[in-house]
Scaffold this motif. Structure first.
Motif: not given
Length: 135
Positions: A22-37
């Motif tokens: 929830v709140g996964l950003s499509p921006n690769p610079d965001r923590t949510s993106y990096m953690v999910s990746e």
């Protein structure tokens, strides 16, 4: 608030395959993106929950938890603490076993309510860090 033991957290990570973020950003610079990746690279299926994104990390994004058409093992929250009561209601409606919030995302009442209802609740912990420590 007392998070489960490291042993229990390891079991959650070992037994889980699908993580709704929830709140996964499509921006690769965001923590949510990096953690999910990182979790995706570790073999987990990531399901983005972001009403403003169509796809993130190659997966279809959903506006709400209720819109996800398949079972979820972990709901990982990257929203501010004030959104947790509403997200807890949505979480109960899909009946996933684990509610996990990232660092600095805490609501004692939500923790107690979900724990009392029989769910596993982990708050104020980074799933990527826990995975790296426990795997």
């Amino acid at each position: 608030m007392h998070n489960p033991s490291r042993e229990k957290i390891k079991k959650v990570l070992d037994d889980s395959k699908t993580i709704a973020v929830v709140g996964l950003s499509p921006n690769p610079d965001r923590t949510s993106y990096m953690v999910s990746e990182a979790m995706q690279r570790a073999g987990y299926r990531i399901i983005p929950v972001n009403p403003r994104a169509d796809n993130v990390l190659g997966e279809k994004s959903y506006a709400t938890l209720a819109d996800i058409p398949e079972p979820v093992d972990i709901v990982n929250v990257f929203r501010r603490s004030e959104f947790l009561p509403e997200l807890a209601r949505d979480f109960k409606a899909i009946d996933a076993p684990v509610f996990w919030t990232q660092l600095n995302v805490v609501d004692e009442a939500v923790f107690d309510d979900l724990t009392d209802a029989g769910y596993t609740v982990i708050m104020d912990r980074c799933i990527k860090v826990e995975h790296a420590i426990l795997k």
